[in-house]
Every structure is written in structure tokens, then in C-alpha cells.
Design an enzyme around this catalytic site. Structure first.
Site, PDB file in Angstrom:
ATOM      1  N   THR A   1      18.616 -17.358  -8.504  1.00 61.31           N
ATOM      2  CA  THR A   1      17.456 -18.142  -8.933  1.00 61.31           C
ATOM      3  C   THR A   1      17.510 -18.326 -10.441  1.00 61.31           C
ATOM      4  O   THR A   1      17.749 -17.368 -11.175  1.00 61.31           O
ATOM      5  CB  THR A   1      16.141 -17.441  -8.544  1.00 61.31           C
ATOM      6  OG1 THR A   1      16.099 -17.266  -7.130  1.00 61.31           O
ATOM      7  CG2 THR A   1      14.934 -18.251  -8.984  1.00 61.31           C
TER       8      THR A   1
ATOM      9  N   LEU B   1      14.226 -12.173 -11.859  1.00 60.89           N
ATOM     10  CA  LEU B   1      14.582 -13.291 -10.993  1.00 60.89           C
ATOM     11  C   LEU B   1      15.851 -12.906 -10.248  1.00 60.89           C
ATOM     12  O   LEU B   1      16.708 -12.199 -10.786  1.00 60.89           O
ATOM     13  CB  LEU B   1      14.856 -14.558 -11.820  1.00 60.89           C
ATOM     14  CG  LEU B   1      13.695 -15.165 -12.622  1.00 60.89           C
ATOM     15  CD1 LEU B   1      14.191 -16.382 -13.398  1.00 60.89           C
ATOM     16  CD2 LEU B   1      12.540 -15.549 -11.717  1.00 60.89           C
ATOM     17  N   ASP B   2      15.988 -13.364  -9.004  1.00 64.66           N
ATOM     18  CA  ASP B   2      17.216 -13.129  -8.246  1.00 64.66           C
ATOM     19  C   ASP B   2      18.409 -13.702  -8.998  1.00 64.66           C
ATOM     20  O   ASP B   2      18.278 -14.654  -9.774  1.00 64.66           O
ATOM     21  CB  ASP B   2      17.152 -13.817  -6.871  1.00 64.66           C
ATOM     22  CG  ASP B   2      16.090 -13.234  -5.961  1.00 64.66           C
ATOM     23  OD1 ASP B   2      15.596 -12.140  -6.255  1.00 64.66           O
ATOM     24  OD2 ASP B   2      15.752 -13.907  -4.967  1.00 64.66           O
ATOM     25  N   VAL B   3      19.581 -13.156  -8.718  1.00 64.12           N
ATOM     26  CA  VAL B   3      20.817 -13.685  -9.308  1.00 64.12           C
ATOM     27  C   VAL B   3      20.954 -15.173  -9.011  1.00 64.12           C
ATOM     28  O   VAL B   3      21.371 -15.968  -9.864  1.00 64.12           O
ATOM     29  CB  VAL B   3      22.040 -12.916  -8.768  1.00 64.12           C
ATOM     30  CG1 VAL B   3      23.345 -13.597  -9.191  1.00 64.12           C
ATOM     31  CG2 VAL B   3      22.026 -11.472  -9.254  1.00 64.12           C
TER      32      VAL B   3
END
Length: 311
Positions: free
Chosen positions: A144, A140-142
Site C-alpha cells: 500500500t 501502511l502495508d508493504v
């Protein structure tokens, strides 16, 4: 420093892919072996080979092996307050990742990571994959939050990686986007790759990798919509890029052109995006398992503010 190795291809490795054979010969991870091949550091009978080429019996390998990977920093155990363990057994650990936490270390990132938090808590995870992302089968993105599964055993890592590749894992996100997508139920099928002019961004580009996003509008507000998103593929920034391409950028996602005034009014310092559900066939037991996650405080507050403004 680089170590130069010369060695014959054993009969037992005849027909193996170069990266797989090299990993077995030199005791490297498959990922590390592929990096060496892709850098041009492997010659087979005097010619450069690709990682998917096959090894012939009696062939002669010459390998230039860097003493250390070009890679990211090593995993440093570091507790992450607020990272909940949703489920843990002999094969997997499922975490609820807070915003501001990366999945694993990477060049230029000095903040907390999921693998670092698990190490600090005493969890042993799979050693498959690159050293800095052990056990990580998806990210997951930082910016998100939400559910991630990490493999604890080598078999679980292999089974889960195959499941993600074969798209049998259910990945469901909720997002709040600006405006009202039409149609209210749809599929975005557009390749995603590096942005042509911004190194840290991605975009819909003809040369990108295939990316498919299914969505359904759950709730409409005068200025925004709550949508549920099912990912068929898992490209970096996929949801953010796809909705930006539709001109319905995620609320709070200033990187992709969100309204900064609206984000400030809602108290958002990141995109409104949360991984709410994760389902997969358990790599050990084989039964289908599913996990859910509630909205974190910042997203829940922002959504309630949107609702209150237009009641």
C-alpha cells in the site's frame, strides 16, 4: 543468554503499572518491558504478574531479562528512491511511502523500510517504541502506498499515539474494488483477526479486534468502483479484509481473491489502494494539519485503463 535480576520496588514506583515501573527501573523502553512481562519473565513476590498489574511498595521483583530482544532486525540506513518528504518540522516528518517499502523492519522482511530511509537521509526520529520501529505511530502495508507520519520527538510520539488511539486522526484512502458495493455509502463494522488457516492473511473473525471502515463510492465502472475509505480503526489489512468480506475485493489484491486476469490487463502487481489524505492535530503547535498525496503511476495508469475500456 538471560540475565537474572532481583530488586525491591522503590516507594516512588508504588502504584505504577508493572511494565512502566520495570521500564524505569531497568532503563528499558515501555514496549520492551511489556514484552518481558508478557513472556512470563517477571515475578512479584514469587508470583507471575501481568503488565497492567500494579506495583506495591516494598514488593520484591525477580526479572529474567533476555540479553537481546526476540525481535526484528535492527534498523539499517538505506535510501529509498521515490519516497517523498511531504512535510518536516521539529516534531514530525510526513512521508509519501512508495509501494514495496515496509514501515519498519520485521522478521522475514529484507527489503527497504521507511525508518531506514529516514535514517539514511539524516533524519533523527523518536526513540520511543520498539528499537526497530522508532518513531512509527502507524503503518501502511508493504503493498500500500501513501501518507505516513513519523514522530521526531518523544513528546510527538506520545501525543500522536494517543491521537490514533482516541481516533482523532483522519485517515483517508482511495481504493478500486471489483464490482459495485451496495449501498454506495456505508460502514463495515466487523472484527478483524488472524486468518484461521493462513498465517500471512487476516479475516473477519469473531475473536478479532474491533474494526470499523466507512466508505463512499466515488465512481462506478462496469466492472469496478473507485471508493473513498475513512478508517475509524487501523487493523492490519483492514480495508482489504473488509472489502473481501463484502465480496468486493480490491482490484489486484490476489492474496484476498482478486481476479488475476483483470490485474494483468491493468498491469497491477499489487492491490489498488492508496493513502490519499492524512489529518491530525499537530503535536507541537496544536493546530490541525492535513496532507494529501496524488496517485502513483501504476495506480493512475490502471484507473485510466478501466475508464478507457468503458467510455
Amino acid at each position: 543468554m538471560t540475565t537474572h535480576r532481583t530488586l525491591p520496588v522503590p516507594d516512588g514506583l508504588a502504584g505504577e503499572r508493572v511494565d512502566a515501573g520495570l521500564a524505569r527501573l531497568l532503563g528499558l523502553s515501555r514496549t520492551r518491558a511489556a514484552e518481558v512481562v508478557e513472556s512470563g519473565g517477571v515475578l512479584l513476590d514469587g508470583r507471575t504478574v501481568g503488565k497492567s498489574d500494579r506495583l506495591p511498595a516494598g514488593g520484591w521483583l525477580e526479572v529474567d531479562l533476555p540479553d537481546a530482544p526476540s525481535a526484528a532486525p535492527a534498523v539499517a540506513p538505506e535510501p529509498v528512491p521515490g519516497m517523498a518528504i511531504v512535510h518536516e518540522d521539529d516534531d514530525v516528518v510526513v512521508v509519501d511511502k512508495p509501494v514495496g517499502v515496509a514501515a519498519h523492519p520485521s522478521p522475514g522482511w529484507t527489503g527497504p523500510t521507511v525508518v531506514g530511509a529516514l535514517a539514511a537521509a539524516g533524519y533523527r526520529v523518536s526513540t520511543s517504541g520498539a528499537a526497530e520501529r522508532q518513531g512509527v505511530v502507524h503503518r501502511l502495508d508493504v503493498g500500500t502506498s501513501g501518507l505516513m507520519v513519523v514522530a521526531k520527538t518523544e513528546r510527538a510520539y506520545t501525543v500522536l499515539k494517543r491521537a490514533f488511539k482516541e481516533r482523532t486522526v483522519e485517515k483517508v484512502y482511495n481504493a478500486v474494488v471489483q464490482g459495485h458495493p451496495e449501498p454506495t455509502v456505508g460502514t463495515i463494522d466487523a472484527p478483524v483477526g488472524r486468518h484461521p488457516s493462513s498465517d500471512w492473511k487476516f479475516a473477519v473473525v469473531a475473536t478479532g479486534k474491533p474494526a470499523v471502515t466507512h466508505y463512499e463510492v466515488l465512481e462506478m465502472l462496469p466492472s469496478a468502483s473507485l471508493v473513498q475509505v475513512h478508517l475509524e480503526t487501523g487493523r492490519t489489512h483492514q480495508i482489504r479484509v473488509h472489502f473481501a468480506a463484502l465480496r468486493h475485493v480490491l482490484v489486484g489484491d490476489l492474496t484476498y481473491g482478486a481476479d488475476p486476469v483483470l490485474a494483468e490487463r491493468l498491469g497491477l502487481s499489487r492491490q489498488w489502494l492508496h493513502a490519499v489524505r492524512l489529518g491530525f492535530d499537530h503535536p507541537g503547535k496544536g493546530d490541525r494539519v492535513e496532507f494529501t498525496s496524488p496517485y502513483p503511476a501504476d495506480l493512475a495508469t490502471a484507473l485510466e485503463l478501466l475508464r478507457e475500456r468503458y467510455r
